[in-house]
Design a protein around this motif. Structure first.
Motif, short mmCIF file in Angstrom:
data_model
loop_
_atom_site.label_atom_id
_atom_site.label_comp_id
_atom_site.label_asym_id
_atom_site.label_seq_id
_atom_site.Cartn_x
_atom_site.Cartn_y
_atom_site.Cartn_z
N UNK A 1 -26.02 -0.29 30.53
CA UNK A 1 -25.03 0.23 29.93
C UNK A 1 -24.14 0.96 30.77
N UNK A 2 -22.85 1.01 30.24
CA UNK A 2 -21.88 1.74 31.17
C UNK A 2 -21.97 3.02 31.08
N UNK A 3 -21.77 3.91 32.06
CA UNK A 3 -21.61 5.30 31.97
C UNK A 3 -20.07 5.75 31.52
N UNK A 4 -19.13 4.95 31.90
CA UNK A 4 -17.56 5.28 31.25
C UNK A 4 -17.18 4.01 30.87
N UNK A 5 -16.78 3.98 29.70
CA UNK A 5 -16.22 2.64 28.92
C UNK A 5 -14.76 2.87 28.59
N UNK A 6 -13.61 2.33 29.10
CA UNK A 6 -12.37 2.50 28.62
C UNK A 6 -11.92 0.98 28.05
N UNK A 7 -11.30 1.18 26.71
CA UNK A 7 -10.84 0.07 25.86
C UNK A 7 -9.48 0.21 25.47
N UNK A 8 -8.75 -0.54 25.63
CA UNK A 8 -7.30 -0.48 24.92
C UNK A 8 -6.49 0.77 25.21
N UNK A 9 -6.55 1.31 26.45
CA UNK A 9 -6.08 2.35 26.54
C UNK A 9 -4.64 2.44 26.92
N UNK A 10 -3.82 3.29 26.08
CA UNK A 10 -2.39 3.24 26.08
C UNK A 10 -1.64 4.45 26.11
N UNK A 11 -0.58 4.56 26.92
CA UNK A 11 0.19 6.08 26.84
C UNK A 11 1.62 5.48 27.27
N UNK A 12 2.50 5.88 26.11
CA UNK A 12 4.12 5.82 26.54
C UNK A 12 4.64 7.17 26.73
#
Length: 259
Positions: A1-12
């Motif tokens: 299992x991942x410690x950090x999981x980033x999914x679909x991260x977005x910033x405008x």
């Protein structure tokens, strides 16, 4: 299992998509390098993981805990430490007092600004300094240290809270080649000994290829490649977008290696 999981991260920012739906993960005991040309979205990604910027969309989970929407202080308490491109220490305090202040914060104890931390967990602070090779200089003021040593103190401060994840923003900026390698070798050792994970940005390709277990590459806010250093070195899209002049990673690394 991942410690950090980033999914679909977005910033405008206005009409500019600084980060555009990126996905990646990070495991305990791993150093993951986040690289890309200027304006790729590295700092924005970093600041969203740390809580300094609020993501417009997506998810950032640390050990199953959603970080989006939480303030930096709460994220820190969940186990995220950070070092900065320009080292941040209390220059008028001694080396050990800097670490003691971090231990006070970790224990959720506040002092008035005029009080020193001299009486708090000095033995534990010295043990942390010993781990980064700075115990012998514990009672010197930080203002008297060479810059490479200040970065070591900052690292001791960053791990005082026993973080699961350490974010390192340009950790070797402004350092000589030997200092760069010494600091990253130390970081690698701490990662293994403590079982923590490190996400770092870095412009020195010699450092990245020598110490990263994996790399992710951003360009114009999008993730264009992910893999082990050798895979990234030979990735045609990375060479095209990252350098834009036909240069390869191999040439770039050779140009940065000390004679």
């Amino acid at each position: 299992m991942s410690l950090l999981t980033v999914n679909g991260l977005g910033k405008s920012f206005g009409g500019v998509k600084a980060v555009d739906g990126i996905n990646f993960n990070l495991h305990a005991g791993e150093l993951l390098a986040l690289i890309g040309p200027n304006g790729a979205g590295k700092s924005t990604t970093f600041n969203m993981v740390n809580g300094q910027l609020h993501a417009d969309r997506g998810s950032i989970k640390l050990d199953g805990h959603e970080l989006i929407g939480k303030p930096p202080r709460e994220i820190w308490r969940l186990g995220v430490g950070r070092t900065f491109q320009i080292a941040e220490t209390f220059s008028s305090f001694t080396v050990v007092e800097n670490v003691q202040m971090a231990l006070l914060s970790a224990d959720n104890r506040l002092l008035s600004t005029w009080r020193r931390a001299a009486g708090h967990k000095r033995t534990e602070a010295l043990e942390l300094l010993d781990q980064v090779g700075m115990a012998a200089q514990a009672d010197r003021a930080c203002s008297e240290l060479a810059y490479g040593d200040v970065k070591r103190v900052e690292l001791a401060v960053a791990i005082a809270n026993s973080p699961k994840l350490l974010l390192m923003d340009e950790p070797t900026a402004g350092m000589a080649p030997k200092e760069r390698n010494d600091l990253m070798a130390l970081t690698k050792r701490l990662v293994v000994e403590r079982g923590m994970a490190v996400l770092f940005t870095e412009h020195s390709m010699d450092v990245v290829f020598a110490y990263a277990d994996r790399m992710i590459v951003l360009a114009r806010g999008r993730l264009i490649a992910e893999g082990k250093p050798l895979e990234i070195r030979n990735h045609p899209k990375v060479q095209e977008v990252y350098f834009g002049t036909g240069k390869t990673f191999e040439k770039e690394v050779q140009a940065q290696e000390p004679a």
